[in-house]
Design an enzyme around this catalytic site. Structure first.
Site, PDB file in Angstrom:
ATOM      1  N   ASP A 237       7.877  16.606 -14.555  1.00 11.11           N
ATOM      2  CA  ASP A 237       8.195  15.409 -15.349  1.00 11.11           C
ATOM      3  C   ASP A 237       7.632  14.188 -14.638  1.00 11.11           C
ATOM      4  O   ASP A 237       7.477  14.182 -13.416  1.00 11.11           O
ATOM      5  CB  ASP A 237       9.716  15.236 -15.463  1.00 11.11           C
ATOM      6  CG  ASP A 237      10.308  16.115 -16.561  1.00 11.11           C
ATOM      7  OD1 ASP A 237       9.535  16.580 -17.441  1.00 11.11           O
ATOM      8  OD2 ASP A 237      11.543  16.327 -16.529  1.00 11.11           O
TER       9      ASP A 237
ATOM     10  N   GLU B  57       7.650  22.653 -13.913  1.00 12.48           N
ATOM     11  CA  GLU B  57       9.056  22.363 -13.623  1.00 12.48           C
ATOM     12  C   GLU B  57      10.005  22.967 -14.655  1.00 12.48           C
ATOM     13  O   GLU B  57      11.144  23.277 -14.342  1.00 12.48           O
ATOM     14  CB  GLU B  57       9.241  20.835 -13.547  1.00 12.48           C
ATOM     15  CG  GLU B  57      10.653  20.407 -13.200  1.00 12.48           C
ATOM     16  CD  GLU B  57      10.861  18.904 -13.304  1.00 12.48           C
ATOM     17  OE1 GLU B  57       9.853  18.156 -13.301  1.00 12.48           O
ATOM     18  OE2 GLU B  57      12.009  18.480 -13.399  1.00 12.48           O
TER      19      GLU B  57
ATOM     20  N   TYR C 120      32.158  37.043  -1.630  1.00 13.88           N
ATOM     21  CA  TYR C 120      33.143  38.054  -2.024  1.00 13.88           C
ATOM     22  C   TYR C 120      33.175  39.230  -1.061  1.00 13.88           C
ATOM     23  O   TYR C 120      34.228  39.796  -0.803  1.00 13.88           O
ATOM     24  CB  TYR C 120      32.897  38.514  -3.461  1.00 13.88           C
ATOM     25  CG  TYR C 120      33.399  37.505  -4.460  1.00 13.88           C
ATOM     26  CD1 TYR C 120      34.763  37.250  -4.557  1.00 13.88           C
ATOM     27  CD2 TYR C 120      32.531  36.777  -5.259  1.00 13.88           C
ATOM     28  CE1 TYR C 120      35.244  36.291  -5.437  1.00 13.88           C
ATOM     29  CE2 TYR C 120      32.996  35.827  -6.146  1.00 13.88           C
ATOM     30  CZ  TYR C 120      34.353  35.591  -6.234  1.00 13.88           C
ATOM     31  OH  TYR C 120      34.836  34.647  -7.092  1.00 13.88           O
TER      32      TYR C 120
END
Lengths: 623, 373
Positions: free
Chosen positions: B259, B207, B114
């Protein structure tokens, strides 16, 4: 049990009534569109042939706007054409197979049958009368309301009215079942495209939803009207020959006061009373300067031994060459009388010539194009006809033999294109220019060519960019100044466009703002179907189309490469004048300098490079 | 005592390094700007030489234990009209980075996009401006965080760690990171802060946010003397920088808990040895970090409930098998087991055996185990 089949003769109206699908009146959508076409084309043809710049106004109005489609509409087409003489109006609009378009020249429609079909369709679906207003002399307008007696093929006049009016032209109004919500797009397209191919015509259309479409004439001059010319021997059939024979058959003149006055005048015997002998004497002196009708009248007088007074009292009924008798009606005695004819008399020959028609060679060389006396003789030798055979005496078998021989003889020169009326590259160019305001355009008119005896001319135009809003190539197809809107898939023009490798011409076919206008002019356009919507791929026509398109594409290609270069250069120059100042600004701040570096010369150099290529405006003119 | 001394010394050193780094960056930017200025002044078109980041130029450096760029460079010249725009964009970004660094104001990738609109340098979308940012990183060999461009914050930290802010307005202010149980966001102020003191002996990177909260609740920080970090999936670069600093400056070992699937394994790998995307940067890796689990072999060992792998999971396994870092040891072994069992388990799977099963049973066991590898 015995079965007895009944054979009924049906009238042409009834035949068309039963087969209206063939003529494009299969459903309300198609019928409304076809009716529009038939009337508009009749008006344009009429104006064209009288050399009048057409001004055509069409309205379609719903009888009851609230009803859902399909519903009844009133279709009115008004023109500023020559009008139709009052006495012909009932026949022209009240019978099938009455037309003024017989003869070989290019016209939009062939015989003017379509209009009658539209009237017939309107009558069948709504049981309302057709309203015709015709002003042929610029003095009186005749208003008719008529129905068609289908069984008898005769008009039934419901109303006839006369008003004085100075405005020449014809207006036809019918009420018919139609579906404007479905046919509207096609009708508007038709009107628009018609205005494109007839840039000299003003066409306006008020549609049932209250929208007005006005296409003003772009040019004030008409292309030369096609001349009516004799047919070419190729593509002539027995029926046409028979019709030509009837046409060329010299009539025994009607011996009325007017005729007698003419004879007196040509003989220089106006004033006094003359005896039969005096007349014959004078005739021998003046024979060579006499016109044919006068000669015929004098021949009759010789056998009747009549002077002018006697001639006024009789009416010729038959010239019987087989028995050498002259049969006539005598008003004074109110009976049929017979006079013998002297076979030896040279007056006999005059009469016989008139009644039997010309010799075959004369007939061929006078009535057909591209056949001279020598060619006619050669042909007679080929077809094993005696050159002096009288055409009036030929039997049906002989006519068939003649027609067949005309098709197979290879000695005739190719057809004459003067009967064609191409728009001309000037008007076509103006038409395209004003309608599309393109950046580039080119038009071409090929020289005339022929397919199986019918002459044709291809005109084509190509336009690119500008106010063309469509993306991808749009092809406008015309044949004899009629737009072809339906069935484009199988048309030969589209086949040629599709076969072209547009990449070769630097055109992106699927996104290019490009239009192609193709116009085929022919005395007979080889339509694939009865509906007259697509042109069959005759090899001769395909070749001409291909050559025309190649010519135009090469021109377009030249424009495209110039345009491409100019655009690139311009883009480059824009880039530099946009970004270099930014680069200067940023690096000045980064490096902590106070003053911007002197980079302006660099932009100037880039812009100068562009200018040497020339601005795009110049290309437009060159293109 | 001796240990603490060293820590303090290191700290002083890093502070100095940091100021040098900032000065270094500013002079580097100035050097590039001056070069462009000079070129223009001489009527020449300025250009940048950018290390080539295409796959063919990315090499795995075994010594550094991370991906690095090869020697190929490409030229971005303002002479070339098709490169002029991106050249201008790159120079603008250098100009913008210079401003940020001077003012010590942070911005995000989106901010950069921007901000550019005030200068008409015409980024078509944020993707394009993100790319230019990576170009500048490559030109300067500095991560964007050094010129104050940060990603969106999504990772957090919790534990007994005292930091001292360096950002304007907070200079000298200290904060202990165990006083707020939701953890502290790892943003620009955190990554630029001085690491003052800690009682922790271990960093556990996790995680998932859910498990991070569980660990705080179960007081894993106290029980295992650890700092807990939520990576929020693939660890952002600021988090990786912080992990490296915790390891290098505070001498803390780093363990990683993910995981039990191929993506988890790779999250650990990126913390350990970086990503191909950041091959142009150094100093983002913790080569000694250890992947503690969940391993493929753990699934069977701890009888974890599983879900089947998708086709893209399996494809990812085979892709990673070609990666030079997966050619030996634990990394290769676990990958092969994943391929064999074609099933995966999430960290939450331990909840089958009670909510605190993971912290009470699994964690101590694995921590013990991790000491040996």
């Amino acid at each position: 049990m015995s079965s007895k089949e009944q054979f009924n003769q049906i009238s042409p109206s009834e035949f068309f009534y039963r087969n209206r699908d063939l003529a494009g009146f299969s459903n309300p959508t198609r019928s409304l569109y076809t009716a529009v076409r038939e009337f508009v084309e009749n008006s344009l043809d009429a104006c064209d042939h009288s050399g009048i710049l057409p001004n055509i106004h069409m309205t379609i109005k719903a009888v009851d706007p609230e009803k859902p489609d399909p519903k009844q509409y009133i279709l009115t087409v008004k023109d500023n054409g020559p009008g139709i003489p009052s006495k012909h109006v009932p026949l022209a609009f009240g019978t099938v197979l009455y037309g003024s378009k017989f003869g070989l020249k290019q016209a939009r429609g062939m015989f003017g049958l379509g209009a009658t079909m539209a009237i017939l369709y309107g009558q069948i679906t709504t049981n309302k009368a057709v309203k015709v207003k015709s002003n042929a002399d610029g003095k009186t307008r005749f208003d008719y309301e008529m129905l068609l007696d289908i069984q008898k093929n005769k008009p039934v006049i419901l109303k006839k009215q006369e008003t004085s009016s100075s405005e020449k032209g014809l207006s036809v109004s019918i009420c018919l079942d139609g579906d404007y919500s479905k046919a509207g797009t096609k009708i508007r397209d038709y009107v628009y495209q018609t205005s494109l191919i007839t840039p000299y015509a003003t066409i306006s259309f008020d549609d049932p939803k209250g929208e007005k479409f006005h296409h003003k004439a772009i040019i004030r001059s008409m292309p030369p009207a096609p001349t009516i010319i004799a047919p070419h021997p190729y593509g002539i059939d027995v029926e046409t020959i028979r019709r030509m024979l009837v046409d060329t058959h010299y009539q025994i003149p009607n011996v009325d006061d007017k005729m007698i006055e003419k004879v007196r005048k040509e003989l220089g015997m106006s004033k006094k009373k003359f005896t039969y002998d005096e007349i014959m004497k004078k005739t021998e002196k003046k024979w060579k300067s006499l016109t044919r009708p006068v000669r015929v009248v004098i021949a009759l007088m010789s056998f009747l031994e009549a002077d002018f007074e006697k001639l006024q009292r009789i009416r010729i009924e038959d010239v019987d060459l087989r028995n050498n008798k002259l049969i006539y009606w005598d008003y004074s005695t109110s009976q049929t009388l017979v006079a013998d004819m002297d076979v030896e008399s040279h007056y006999y020959k005059q009469l016989a010539n008139t009644v039997q028609g010309e010799s075959l060679t004369h007939f061929l060389s006078k009535r057909f194009q591209r056949v001279g006396p020598t060619a006619a003789l050669e042909f007679c030798k080929f077809a094993k006809f005696k050159p002096e055979t009288r055409v009036g005496n030929m039997t049906d078998q002989e006519l068939v033999k003649l027609s067949d021989a005309l098709q197979t003889y290879e000695g005739f020169r190719s057809p004459d294109p003067t009967c064609l009326a191409p728009l001309g590259d000037g008007p076509l160019e103006k038409g395209i220019e004003r309608r599309f305001e393109p950046d580039f355009m080119a038009v071409v008119q090929r020289t005339a060519s022929a397919y199986s005896g019918f002459p044709f001319v291809i005109e084509m135009g190509i336009a690119y960019g500008g106010k063309i809003e469509t993306r991808g190539t749009t092809v406008y197809r015309f044949a004899n100044r009629i737009p072809l809107l339906y069935d484009e898939g199988s048309d030969v023009v589209l086949k040629v466009v599709k076969d072209t490798d547009w990449n070769r011409y630097k055109v992106k076919n699927d996104s290019a703002p490009m239009i192609i206008v193709s116009h085929i002019c022919s005395t007979r356009v080889p339509y694939k179907t009865v509906g007259k919507e697509n042109v069959a791929d005759r090899p001769e026509i395909e070749k001409e189309l291909r050559l025309a398109l190649q010519f135009l594409s090469r021109k377009l290609s030249g424009y495209m490469s110039k345009k491409g270069q100019a655009e690139m250069a311009k883009k480059r120059a824009n880039l530099y004048s946009k970004y270099l100042p930014l680069v200067a600004q940023f690096c000045t701040e980064l490096s902590g300098n106070k003053k911007e570096p002197n980079y302006k010369e660099m932009i100037k150099e880039e812009t100068a490079l562009t200018n040497s290529d020339g601005p795009p405006e110049e290309i437009k003119k060159n293109g | 005592m001796a240990k603490k001394q060293t820590k303090k010394e290191t700290k002083k050193q890093t502070k100095k390094e940091k100021i040098d780094k900032s000065k270094n960056l500013i002079s580097l930017l100035k050097k590039h700007g001056a070069q462009v200025y000079e070129d223009l002044e001489n009527g020449e078109f300025p250009k940048f030489s950018i290390p080539n980041r295409s796959i063919s130029n990315i090499i795995y450096d075994k010594k550094l234990r991370q991906y690095v760029l090869g020697t190929n460079t490409s030229l971005r010249s303002s002479r070339n009209s098709s490169q002029l725009r991106s050249f201008t964009q790159l120079l603008w970004l250098a100009f913008f980075a210079n401003k940020l660094t001077h003012e010590k104001k942070s911005s995000t990738l989106r901010d950069v996009y921007y901000s550019s609109q005030a200068f008409a340098v015409d980024f078509e979308d944020q993707g394009e401006s993100d790319n230019i940012i990576v170009d500048l990183e490559a030109v300067l060999s500095q991560p964007r965080e050094d010129f104050y461009v940060f990603p969106e914050e999504r990772s957090s930290i919790f534990g007994d760690l005292t930091i001292e802010y360096t950002i304007p307005g907070y200079e000298g202010k200290t904060q202990n990171l165990s006083s707020h149980p939701d953890g502290y966001a790892i943003g620009p102020s955190m990554t630029s802060a001085e690491l003052v003191d800690t009682s922790a002996e271990l960093v556990i990177a996790i995680e998932k946010g859910g498990l991070f909260t569980r660990f705080v609740e179960e007081q894993v920080d106290k029980k295992f003397k650890s700092i807990i970090i939520n990576t929020g999936g693939q660890a952002p670069r600021s988090t990786r920088t912080l992990l490296k600093r915790l390891h290098d400056e505070m001498g803390l070992p780093v363990v990683i808990l993910t995981d039990g699937d191929v993506y988890g394994e790779h999250i650990a790998m990126v913390i350990k040895s970086g990503s191909a995307n950041a091959a142009h940067l150094k100093g983002l890796t913790v080569p000694d970090a250890k992947w503690m689990g969940v391993w493929a072999t753990d699934i069977d060992k701890f009888k974890l409930p599983t879900i089947p792998m998708t086709e893209s999971d399996i494809k990812r396994c085979y892709d990673l098998l070609k990666d030079p870092r997966y050619q030996e040891g634990l990394w290769k072994r676990e990958l092969e087991v994943f391929i064999k069992i074609k099933r995966k388990a999430e960290l939450e799977a331990f909840s089958k055996y009670g909510l605190n099963n993971i912290t009470e049973k699994y964690l101590p066991k694995k921590l013990e185990e991790s000491k040996s590898f």
